[in-house]
Design a protein around this motif. Structure first.
Motif, PDB file in Angstrom:
ATOM      1  N   GLU A  25       5.824   9.083   6.137  1.00  0.00           N
ATOM      2  CA  GLU A  25       6.484  10.151   6.886  1.00  0.00           C
ATOM      3  C   GLU A  25       7.967   9.854   7.060  1.00  0.00           C
ATOM      4  O   GLU A  25       8.798  10.760   7.001  1.00  0.00           O
ATOM      5  CB  GLU A  25       5.810  10.334   8.245  1.00  0.00           C
ATOM      6  CG  GLU A  25       4.443  10.961   8.134  1.00  0.00           C
ATOM      7  CD  GLU A  25       3.666  10.962   9.447  1.00  0.00           C
ATOM      8  OE1 GLU A  25       4.077  10.281  10.421  1.00  0.00           O
ATOM      9  OE2 GLU A  25       2.632  11.645   9.494  1.00  0.00           O
ATOM     10  N   ASP A  26       8.323   8.579   7.271  1.00  0.00           N
ATOM     11  CA  ASP A  26       9.729   8.202   7.436  1.00  0.00           C
ATOM     12  C   ASP A  26      10.531   8.458   6.164  1.00  0.00           C
ATOM     13  O   ASP A  26      11.743   8.659   6.228  1.00  0.00           O
ATOM     14  CB  ASP A  26       9.859   6.723   7.818  1.00  0.00           C
ATOM     15  CG  ASP A  26       9.403   6.449   9.244  1.00  0.00           C
ATOM     16  OD1 ASP A  26       9.217   7.415  10.022  1.00  0.00           O
ATOM     17  OD2 ASP A  26       9.212   5.261   9.571  1.00  0.00           O
ATOM     18  N   LYS A  27       9.876   8.461   5.021  1.00  0.00           N
ATOM     19  CA  LYS A  27      10.559   8.661   3.744  1.00  0.00           C
ATOM     20  C   LYS A  27      10.762  10.146   3.415  1.00  0.00           C
ATOM     21  O   LYS A  27      11.454  10.480   2.467  1.00  0.00           O
ATOM     22  CB  LYS A  27       9.789   7.968   2.619  1.00  0.00           C
ATOM     23  CG  LYS A  27       9.819   6.443   2.750  1.00  0.00           C
ATOM     24  CD  LYS A  27       9.058   5.780   1.642  1.00  0.00           C
ATOM     25  CE  LYS A  27       8.948   4.300   1.813  1.00  0.00           C
ATOM     26  NZ  LYS A  27      10.183   3.552   1.837  1.00  0.00           N
ATOM     27  N   LEU A  28      10.133  11.016   4.211  1.00  0.00           N
ATOM     28  CA  LEU A  28      10.279  12.447   3.978  1.00  0.00           C
ATOM     29  C   LEU A  28      11.681  12.909   4.340  1.00  0.00           C
ATOM     30  O   LEU A  28      12.302  12.399   5.271  1.00  0.00           O
ATOM     31  CB  LEU A  28       9.273  13.237   4.822  1.00  0.00           C
ATOM     32  CG  LEU A  28       7.794  13.062   4.507  1.00  0.00           C
ATOM     33  CD1 LEU A  28       6.953  13.804   5.541  1.00  0.00           C
ATOM     34  CD2 LEU A  28       7.469  13.558   3.115  1.00  0.00           C
ATOM     35  N   SER A  29      12.154  13.916   3.624  1.00  0.00           N
ATOM     36  CA  SER A  29      13.442  14.508   3.967  1.00  0.00           C
ATOM     37  C   SER A  29      13.277  15.344   5.233  1.00  0.00           C
ATOM     38  O   SER A  29      12.163  15.639   5.665  1.00  0.00           O
ATOM     39  CB  SER A  29      13.937  15.399   2.826  1.00  0.00           C
ATOM     40  OG  SER A  29      13.108  16.551   2.720  1.00  0.00           O
ATOM     41  N   LYS A  30      14.389  15.746   5.814  1.00  0.00           N
ATOM     42  CA  LYS A  30      14.370  16.563   7.028  1.00  0.00           C
ATOM     43  C   LYS A  30      13.586  17.861   6.793  1.00  0.00           C
ATOM     44  O   LYS A  30      12.792  18.283   7.632  1.00  0.00           O
ATOM     45  CB  LYS A  30      15.815  16.881   7.447  1.00  0.00           C
ATOM     46  CG  LYS A  30      15.972  17.323   8.868  1.00  0.00           C
ATOM     47  CD  LYS A  30      17.428  17.610   9.195  1.00  0.00           C
ATOM     48  CE  LYS A  30      18.047  16.375   9.810  1.00  0.00           C
ATOM     49  NZ  LYS A  30      19.409  16.649  10.343  1.00  0.00           N
TER      50      LYS A  30
ATOM     51  N   MET B  46      -3.004  -0.814   9.779  1.00  0.00           N
ATOM     52  CA  MET B  46      -2.198  -0.836   8.557  1.00  0.00           C
ATOM     53  C   MET B  46      -2.089   0.560   7.949  1.00  0.00           C
ATOM     54  O   MET B  46      -1.010   0.965   7.529  1.00  0.00           O
ATOM     55  CB  MET B  46      -2.786  -1.799   7.523  1.00  0.00           C
ATOM     56  CG  MET B  46      -2.380  -3.208   7.748  1.00  0.00           C
ATOM     57  SD  MET B  46      -2.696  -4.316   6.366  1.00  0.00           S
ATOM     58  CE  MET B  46      -4.268  -3.823   5.783  1.00  0.00           C
ATOM     59  N   LEU B  47      -3.194   1.279   7.902  1.00  0.00           N
ATOM     60  CA  LEU B  47      -3.164   2.627   7.329  1.00  0.00           C
ATOM     61  C   LEU B  47      -2.280   3.554   8.156  1.00  0.00           C
ATOM     62  O   LEU B  47      -1.566   4.402   7.600  1.00  0.00           O
ATOM     63  CB  LEU B  47      -4.582   3.188   7.204  1.00  0.00           C
ATOM     64  CG  LEU B  47      -5.466   2.489   6.177  1.00  0.00           C
ATOM     65  CD1 LEU B  47      -6.849   3.132   6.156  1.00  0.00           C
ATOM     66  CD2 LEU B  47      -4.857   2.502   4.789  1.00  0.00           C
ATOM     67  N   ASN B  48      -2.311   3.392   9.469  1.00  0.00           N
ATOM     68  CA  ASN B  48      -1.410   4.184  10.317  1.00  0.00           C
ATOM     69  C   ASN B  48       0.043   3.828  10.027  1.00  0.00           C
ATOM     70  O   ASN B  48       0.911   4.705  10.017  1.00  0.00           O
ATOM     71  CB  ASN B  48      -1.728   3.973  11.799  1.00  0.00           C
ATOM     72  CG  ASN B  48      -2.989   4.698  12.223  1.00  0.00           C
ATOM     73  OD1 ASN B  48      -3.360   5.713  11.651  1.00  0.00           O
ATOM     74  ND2 ASN B  48      -3.663   4.168  13.223  1.00  0.00           N
ATOM     75  N   ASP B  49       0.313   2.553   9.786  1.00  0.00           N
ATOM     76  CA  ASP B  49       1.672   2.133   9.432  1.00  0.00           C
ATOM     77  C   ASP B  49       2.084   2.673   8.064  1.00  0.00           C
ATOM     78  O   ASP B  49       3.240   3.058   7.867  1.00  0.00           O
ATOM     79  CB  ASP B  49       1.793   0.609   9.458  1.00  0.00           C
ATOM     80  CG  ASP B  49       1.743   0.039  10.874  1.00  0.00           C
ATOM     81  OD1 ASP B  49       1.943   0.804  11.843  1.00  0.00           O
ATOM     82  OD2 ASP B  49       1.488  -1.175  10.997  1.00  0.00           O
ATOM     83  N   VAL B  50       1.145   2.711   7.116  1.00  0.00           N
ATOM     84  CA  VAL B  50       1.428   3.295   5.799  1.00  0.00           C
ATOM     85  C   VAL B  50       1.789   4.766   5.974  1.00  0.00           C
ATOM     86  O   VAL B  50       2.790   5.251   5.417  1.00  0.00           O
ATOM     87  CB  VAL B  50       0.227   3.145   4.835  1.00  0.00           C
ATOM     88  CG1 VAL B  50       0.405   3.996   3.589  1.00  0.00           C
ATOM     89  CG2 VAL B  50       0.014   1.688   4.459  1.00  0.00           C
TER      90      VAL B  50
ATOM     91  N   LEU C 169       0.830  -1.208   0.000  1.00  0.00           N
ATOM     92  CA  LEU C 169       0.000   0.000   0.000  1.00  0.00           C
ATOM     93  C   LEU C 169       0.863   1.257   0.000  1.00  0.00           C
ATOM     94  O   LEU C 169       0.549   2.238  -0.690  1.00  0.00           O
ATOM     95  CB  LEU C 169      -0.948   0.000   1.200  1.00  0.00           C
ATOM     96  CG  LEU C 169      -2.062  -1.036   1.162  1.00  0.00           C
ATOM     97  CD1 LEU C 169      -2.814  -1.078   2.496  1.00  0.00           C
ATOM     98  CD2 LEU C 169      -3.034  -0.761   0.016  1.00  0.00           C
ATOM     99  N   THR C 170       1.963   1.227   0.734  1.00  0.00           N
ATOM    100  CA  THR C 170       2.881   2.372   0.759  1.00  0.00           C
ATOM    101  C   THR C 170       3.453   2.618  -0.636  1.00  0.00           C
ATOM    102  O   THR C 170       3.441   3.756  -1.132  1.00  0.00           O
ATOM    103  CB  THR C 170       4.030   2.124   1.769  1.00  0.00           C
ATOM    104  OG1 THR C 170       3.481   1.934   3.080  1.00  0.00           O
ATOM    105  CG2 THR C 170       5.002   3.288   1.789  1.00  0.00           C
ATOM    106  N   GLU C 171       3.918   1.565  -1.266  1.00  0.00           N
ATOM    107  CA  GLU C 171       4.506   1.703  -2.607  1.00  0.00           C
ATOM    108  C   GLU C 171       3.467   2.128  -3.638  1.00  0.00           C
ATOM    109  O   GLU C 171       3.764   2.926  -4.536  1.00  0.00           O
ATOM    110  CB  GLU C 171       5.180   0.402  -3.019  1.00  0.00           C
ATOM    111  CG  GLU C 171       6.435   0.115  -2.227  1.00  0.00           C
ATOM    112  CD  GLU C 171       7.118  -1.173  -2.645  1.00  0.00           C
ATOM    113  OE1 GLU C 171       7.099  -1.500  -3.846  1.00  0.00           O
ATOM    114  OE2 GLU C 171       7.669  -1.839  -1.756  1.00  0.00           O
ATOM    115  N   LEU C 172       2.241   1.618  -3.511  1.00  0.00           N
ATOM    116  CA  LEU C 172       1.184   2.029  -4.439  1.00  0.00           C
ATOM    117  C   LEU C 172       0.895   3.512  -4.296  1.00  0.00           C
ATOM    118  O   LEU C 172       0.735   4.221  -5.293  1.00  0.00           O
ATOM    119  CB  LEU C 172      -0.101   1.218  -4.187  1.00  0.00           C
ATOM    120  CG  LEU C 172      -0.097  -0.216  -4.691  1.00  0.00           C
ATOM    121  CD1 LEU C 172      -1.332  -0.957  -4.173  1.00  0.00           C
ATOM    122  CD2 LEU C 172      -0.043  -0.270  -6.202  1.00  0.00           C
TER     123      LEU C 172
END
Length: 128
Positions: free
Chosen positions: A106-111, A97-101, A38-41
């Motif tokens: 958010e973890d993939k965001l830059s600083k 799951m949606l909270n984990d997505v 779901l994250t990748e989609l």
């Protein structure tokens, strides 16, 4: 935005006709794998929408991206669809799951992006 709505309707349509007591499918995709898919989609969908190729059909590109992601995870569309239906019929699991997505995104965001998001959230809280 139009494509986000179309994408949402596609997924809503997957479980709209499912019975209320939807049994666990034979090839249920685990929560962590489903969260990654779901994250990748979502990321793929946003990339295609924000940077469309004027010479290509956006819907076709969304479909190709989904196929690529499912192949990467060794998942068939049928298994994904059945797993998605199952999870949506179990709101607690689906919400987790949606909270984990959301956390994955958010973890993939830059600083810088994280700081901008934090400021936007603070501004929203001030206006309420």
């Amino acid at each position: 935005m139009k494509h986000l709505i179309l994408f949402s309707i596609l997924f809503l349509g997957l479980f709209n006709c499912a019975p209320k007591n939807y049994d666990e499918p034979k090839n249920l995709i685990g929560k962590s794998d489903m969260t990654e898919i779901l994250t990748e989609l979502y990321i793929g969908q946003q990339g295609i929408q924000f940077f469309p190729n004027p010479n290509e059909d956006m819907n076709l590109n969304l479909a190709k991206n989904a196929v690529h992601i499912m192949k990467k995870h060794n998942v068939t569309y049928h298994d994904f669809s059945e797993s998605y239906k199952y999870y949506t019929m179990h709101p607690e699991s689906f919400n987790e799951m949606l909270n984990d997505v959301k956390k994955n995104l958010e973890d993939k965001l830059s600083k810088e992006e994280k700081e901008r998001l934090k400021n936007q959230q603070q501004d929203l809280l001030k206006t309420k």
